[in-house]
Design a protein around this motif. Structure first.
Motif, mmCIF file in Angstrom:
data_model
loop_
_atom_site.group_PDB
_atom_site.id
_atom_site.type_symbol
_atom_site.label_atom_id
_atom_site.label_comp_id
_atom_site.label_asym_id
_atom_site.label_seq_id
_atom_site.Cartn_x
_atom_site.Cartn_y
_atom_site.Cartn_z
ATOM 1 N N TYR A 50 0.837 -1.209 0.000
ATOM 2 C CA TYR A 50 0.000 0.000 0.000
ATOM 3 C C TYR A 50 0.871 1.258 0.000
ATOM 4 C CZ TYR A 50 -4.015 -2.974 1.365
ATOM 5 O OH TYR A 50 -5.007 -3.918 1.437
ATOM 6 N N ALA A 51 1.960 1.240 0.782
ATOM 7 C CA ALA A 51 2.870 2.388 0.808
ATOM 8 C C ALA A 51 3.503 2.598 -0.571
ATOM 9 C CB ALA A 51 3.949 2.185 1.874
ATOM 10 N N SER A 67 -2.451 -1.724 -9.416
ATOM 11 C CA SER A 67 -2.056 -3.131 -9.318
ATOM 12 C C SER A 67 -1.425 -3.433 -7.954
ATOM 13 C CB SER A 67 -1.125 -3.529 -10.457
ATOM 14 O OG SER A 67 0.135 -2.928 -10.329
ATOM 15 N N LEU A 68 -0.716 -2.478 -7.378
ATOM 16 C CA LEU A 68 -0.127 -2.682 -6.050
ATOM 17 C C LEU A 68 -1.210 -2.750 -4.974
ATOM 18 C CD1 LEU A 68 2.950 -0.351 -6.459
ATOM 19 C CD2 LEU A 68 3.036 -2.811 -6.002
ATOM 20 N N GLU A 70 -4.263 -3.763 -5.483
ATOM 21 C CA GLU A 70 -4.931 -5.056 -5.701
ATOM 22 C C GLU A 70 -4.093 -6.209 -5.145
ATOM 23 O OE1 GLU A 70 -5.620 -4.740 -9.915
ATOM 24 O OE2 GLU A 70 -7.549 -3.732 -9.624
ATOM 25 N N GLU A 71 -2.783 -6.152 -5.342
ATOM 26 C CA GLU A 71 -1.902 -7.187 -4.792
ATOM 27 C C GLU A 71 -1.941 -7.173 -3.263
ATOM 28 O OE1 GLU A 71 2.831 -8.505 -4.767
ATOM 29 O OE2 GLU A 71 2.205 -6.858 -6.068
ATOM 30 N N GLY A 72 -1.902 -5.983 -2.682
ATOM 31 C CA GLY A 72 -1.961 -5.864 -1.226
ATOM 32 C C GLY A 72 -3.268 -6.376 -0.649
ATOM 33 N N ILE A 73 -4.370 -6.078 -1.320
ATOM 34 C CA ILE A 73 -5.675 -6.568 -0.870
ATOM 35 C C ILE A 73 -5.713 -8.090 -0.915
ATOM 36 C CG2 ILE A 73 -8.146 -6.646 -1.416
ATOM 37 C CD1 ILE A 73 -7.771 -3.673 -2.421
ATOM 38 N N ALA A 74 -5.132 -8.666 -1.961
ATOM 39 C CA ALA A 74 -5.094 -10.137 -2.073
ATOM 40 C C ALA A 74 -4.327 -10.745 -0.898
ATOM 41 C CB ALA A 74 -4.469 -10.548 -3.401
ATOM 42 N N VAL A 75 -3.212 -10.135 -0.513
ATOM 43 C CA VAL A 75 -2.437 -10.633 0.625
ATOM 44 C C VAL A 75 -3.238 -10.451 1.910
ATOM 45 C CG1 VAL A 75 -0.316 -10.339 1.982
ATOM 46 C CG2 VAL A 75 -0.226 -10.198 -0.516
ATOM 47 N N ALA A 76 -3.878 -9.296 2.074
ATOM 48 C CA ALA A 76 -4.678 -9.030 3.272
ATOM 49 C C ALA A 76 -5.833 -10.019 3.395
ATOM 50 C CB ALA A 76 -5.206 -7.601 3.248
ATOM 51 N N PHE A 87 -8.658 -0.619 4.326
ATOM 52 C CA PHE A 87 -7.692 0.415 3.964
ATOM 53 C C PHE A 87 -7.286 0.278 2.492
ATOM 54 C CE2 PHE A 87 -3.324 2.123 3.772
ATOM 55 C CZ PHE A 87 -3.573 3.419 4.202
ATOM 56 N N GLY A 88 -7.087 -0.955 2.053
ATOM 57 C CA GLY A 88 -6.729 -1.196 0.656
ATOM 58 C C GLY A 88 -7.843 -0.821 -0.305
ATOM 59 N N LEU A 89 -9.090 -1.146 0.060
ATOM 60 C CA LEU A 89 -10.228 -0.771 -0.789
ATOM 61 C C LEU A 89 -10.309 0.748 -0.928
ATOM 62 C CD1 LEU A 89 -12.986 -3.231 0.520
ATOM 63 C CD2 LEU A 89 -11.689 -3.414 -1.616
ATOM 64 N N GLU A 90 -10.052 1.460 0.168
ATOM 65 C CA GLU A 90 -10.088 2.927 0.122
ATOM 66 C C GLU A 90 -8.965 3.481 -0.748
ATOM 67 O OE1 GLU A 90 -11.992 3.152 4.607
ATOM 68 O OE2 GLU A 90 -9.840 3.449 4.324
ATOM 69 N N GLY A 91 -7.780 2.902 -0.641
ATOM 70 C CA GLY A 91 -6.673 3.348 -1.485
ATOM 71 C C GLY A 91 -6.940 3.066 -2.952
#
Length: 174
Positions: A50-51, A67-68, A70-76, A87-91
């Motif tokens: 996310y950062a 894409s970053l 989306e990748e972070g959300i997949a890991v979360a 937080f990822g959905l908001e970003g």
């Protein structure tokens, strides 16, 4: 202590971003992502992705930023950390709104809001002004009624459903 070093790099990268040093920001956050991935540290990987999404987004690379996120959300999602998913959905919403996908952004924000309410984790006060500014800009772009409609749709969706809703029944900005 690799975990502490990785967090230091991530936070140092965000500080560099705040100071406008894009090269240092990117370098530090990329190092953090690599360390967290090497250690298979899911939470650290997620927040570092996310950062990095913030850093590349600030550099104007919205496609990479998306894409970053989306990748972070997949890991979360693998970790099961619903606050980090929100937080990822908001970003992601912020990035896709910039790209003109305002309907999808509103759905993402709606889903994140429901998720935050469910777990009792509101948008942190330090992040609220920027969050509200982005939502207000998207609402103005789409129009009050259409925005409210797609936001309400997003509130009924799971993270999986809202992520799959990209481009679905999009209301065009005014």
């Amino acid at each position: 202590d690799k975990v502490s070093i990785a967090y230091y790099l991530q936070l140092g990268g965000l500080l560099a971003l705040g100071e406008g040093d894009m090269a240092l920001a990117r370098s530090r956050v990329e190092q953090a992502v690599a360390l967290f991935k090497e250690m298979r540290h899911r939470y650290g990987t997620t927040v570092s992705l996310y950062a990095l999404a913030q850093v590349v987004g600030a550099s104007g690379d919205d496609t990479r930023s998306q894409s970053l996120y989306e990748e972070g959300i997949a890991v979360a999602r693998k970790e099961g950390n619903r606050q980090t998913i929100a937080f990822g959905l908001e970003g992601l919403a912020r990035v896709v709104a910039v790209q003109g996908e305002v309907s999808w952004a509103a759905r993402l924000w709606g889903a994140a809001e429901t998720l935050r309410e469910t777990i009792g984790a509101p948008v942190p006060p330090v992040e609220r002004p920027a969050y509200e500014s982005r939502v207000t800009a998207a609402r103005a772009q789409l129009g009050e009624k259409p925005f409210a409609t797609v936001w309400a749709e997003g509130r009924t969706m799971t993270p999986e459903q809202v992520l799959a809703a990209q481009g679905a029944a999009t209301i065009k900005p005014r």
